[in-house]
Design a protein around this motif. Structure first.
Motif: not given
Length: 70
Positions: A50-58
């Motif tokens: 749940x929630x905002x998922x970001x890649x490791x770079x972002x």
């Protein structure tokens, strides 16, 4: 100024990771990986997160932005 800890010194040349097809692999819970909400690259989180998922770079870039803001 040469810094051995920079991305270029590590051999990547770019902070953006290449898409090596890992998006078709499955997340640790057995489901597919979620997409980054900023660049749509695969993250290390399952789609069920749940929630905002970001890649490791972002995630790293967002941490840099918030750390440097006054």
């Amino acid at each position: 100024m040469a810094d051995d800890t920079s991305c270029e010194a590590a051999g990547t040349g770019s902070p953006v990771a290449a898409n090596d097809g890992s998006a078709t692999d499955s997340a640790p819970d057995g489901g597919p990986f979620a997409e980054c909400v900023l660049c749509r690259a695969p993250t290390e989180y399952p789609e069920s997160r749940r929630g905002i998922t970001l890649c490791p770079v972002c995630e790293w870039q967002e941490a840099q932005r918030s750390a440097c803001s006054g």
